[in-house]
Design an enzyme around this catalytic site. Structure first.
Site, PDB file in Angstrom:
ATOM      1  CG  PHE A  62      -0.093  -4.885   0.082  1.00  0.00           C
ATOM      2  CD1 PHE A  62       0.614  -6.002  -0.330  1.00  0.00           C
ATOM      3  CD2 PHE A  62      -0.713  -4.108  -0.891  1.00  0.00           C
ATOM      4  CE1 PHE A  62       0.714  -6.335  -1.671  1.00  0.00           C
ATOM      5  CE2 PHE A  62      -0.625  -4.434  -2.230  1.00  0.00           C
ATOM      6  CZ  PHE A  62       0.087  -5.549  -2.629  1.00  0.00           C
ATOM      7  CE  LYS A  63       1.518  -3.339  -4.466  1.00  0.00           C
ATOM      8  NZ  LYS A  63       1.322  -2.849  -5.831  1.00  0.00           N
TER       9      LYS A  63
END
Length: 502
Positions: free
Chosen positions: A118-119
């Site tokens: 997700f980063k």
């Protein structure tokens, strides 16, 4: 949106560009703006907006000193051709909603970017934002990004900043406490401006050391003599946090387009989190007008956030567990400080006192009325290792959908926690590809797991009919370029040495 200032003092103020360039305030506080929520996003028009348009609108609201052209360029560079889905963060319905109340549940896939975590959503954006902060400092000043990672931030930051003009990046990770795939993602990273180093300790040790490095005035003075300043790619940097706000609005827009909700309906978000940044972005979205019934914190066995949200006491002096969800193996949730600031109605002195107690005594307790305000918005739950494995198995059995251990913490919590009153739909944020943790996932599904992680990927793929992301499957062929390991007290010297290459 106005100026940003430290959570611990209004005497330290700066523009959004300066906040992004500096990363953390000189007093150790995090940058916040008292104008959060002054600009809201029109919910009635969300269904008509794609991810790029939403990103431009949200970033313009939160970073007011960037021009429209600068933001448009950042969005185009970050999200054009870098994610597998045109939605960037696609929403997937689950056939069988977890939990007894049967509220329709969707998974927001945040792992379609270049490092399968997700980063990527924020760390494809941050270097672009950073590159346009030149008017916030001298034009010839170079930036060394210094970051501690519990697993995913490191590679996502490396992918964003590798060979970026005017920047270097140093990433520290806890040796032996990330998955083999995560380790290889970092240790094989190419780039002339890249340094990757294991540390003997856990993530909290490394993160605390990074904060001390930022607070070291003598180090800053020595680096300044060579035209170098330090900044962060962790979610303590507001430039990391702001792009994450976008996908909450994007999830709502997709729900509207699918006919799952009507404009104005409340949605509950369940977020696996350790450092509190991912779910804090949801709080920002709520302050900006998104109809959120509740934000649910899902923890693993390191359940310090669960204990805080249920008792009002934050106590870091507790056993540290190494789990199958390493990105959540955290005992000091840095981004919680921003929530404390807003829940305290901007009382900087109170926040500074709480943070001093945490540093010196290992714990703090918030006033009852402050805890009550927090609990009006946030719910919580946690899963131990057996429950994580069982959740992976049940999600597959019920939905033919494969989830990673972090997402499984959230799935378990949704099974245990009834939806908040008035919730029209629930959204589970899926933070990583299951192929980043093939051994844990295959084991949970009862598959025979060979000793090699990449052979395990093949077993998982054949059993589930899914395909490993190419960037993960290809890691086994790449040469390892970074093998450094240091003690915690040697991290500062390592950073200073790394800056000599800039």
């Amino acid at each position: 949106m106005g100026l940003y200032h430290s959570t611990r003092s209004r005497d330290i103020t700066c523009t959004a560009k300066q906040a992004i360039r500096r990363g953390i305030a000189d007093d150790g506080g995090l940058f916040v703006s008292d104008a959060l929520g002054d600009v809201t996003i029109d919910i009635e028009t969300l269904a008509d907006k794609g991810y790029h348009e939403l990103a431009r609108e949200v970033l313009a609201a939160l970073l007011p000193d960037y021009t429209a052209d600068e933001i448009a360029a950042c969005v185009a560079e970050a999200y054009t051709g870098t994610f597998a889905s045109t939605e960037v963060t696609p929403l997937v319905p689950l056939a069988k909603a977890p939990g007894a109340d049967g509220a329709p549940t969707f998974v927001l896939e945040l792992f379609d970017g270049p490092t399968s975590a997700f980063k990527d959503v924020a760390l494809q954006m941050l270097p672009r934002l950073m590159a346009r902060t030149g008017d916030a400092g001298t034009t010839d000043e170079r930036i060394m990004i210094v970051t501690a990672t519990s697993g995913d931030t490191g590679k996502a930051a490396l992918a964003g900043f590798a060979d970026a003009p005017g920047c270097g990046i140093t990433v520290f990770y806890p040796e032996g406490k990330v998955s083999r795939v995560q380790n290889l993602q970092m240790s094989t990273q190419e780039g002339a401006n890249v340094a990757v180093c294991g540390v003997r300790g856990n993530f909290d040790d490394a993160q605390s050391a990074v904060k001390r490095i930022f607070a070291d005035r003598e180090l800053a003075a020595r680096l300044a003599e060579h035209g170098v300043m330090l900044s962060s790619a962790n979610s303590i940097n507001v430039g990391r946090l702001v792009p994450q706000v976008v996908y909450y609005f994007a999830a709502y827009a997709q729900l509207l387009r699918a006919g799952a909700i009507q404009a104005g309906d409340a949605v509950e978000f369940c977020v696996p989190t350790g450092n509190f940044g991912d779910i804090l972005a949801g709080y920002y979205a709520r302050r900006m007008g998104l109809p959120v019934s509740r934000l649910v914190v899902a923890s693993d066995k390191n359940n310090v956030l669960f204990d805080f949200l249920t008792t009002g006491t934050y106590d870091r002096d507790r056993p540290f567990y190494t789990t199958t969800s390493p990105s959540m193996d955290i005992l000091i949730s840095s981004n919680l400080e921003r929530l404390l600031y807003y829940a305290a109605d901007g009382d900087c002195e109170l926040v500074a006192d709480l943070m001093e107690r945490l540093a010196n005594e290992g714990a703090y307790a918030v006033p009852d009325d402050m805890l009550a305000r927090i609990r009006e918005v946030f719910g919580c739950g946690w899963a131990d290792e057996d429950e994580v494995a069982a959740a992976i198995r049940r999600c597959w059995d019920d939905n033919a959908y494969v989830i990673d251990p972090h997402t499984a913490c959230g799935y378990h919590v949704l099974e245990q926690l009834p939806a908040a009153p008035g919730t029209a739909a629930r959204v589970l944020l899926s933070t990583a590809s299951p192929y980043k943790f093939p051994r844990a996932v295959a084991g949970a599904l009862g598959l025979f797991c060979p000793p090699d992680d990449f052979a395990c990927m093949d077993v998982l793929a054949k059993a589930t009919g899914t395909t490993p992301p190419a960037q993960l499957a290809e890691l086994q062929e790449k040469p390892v370029l970074h093998t450094d390991v240091v003690d915690i007290d040697a991290m500062s010297a390592y950073v200073e040495n790394a800056t000599s290459r800039l």
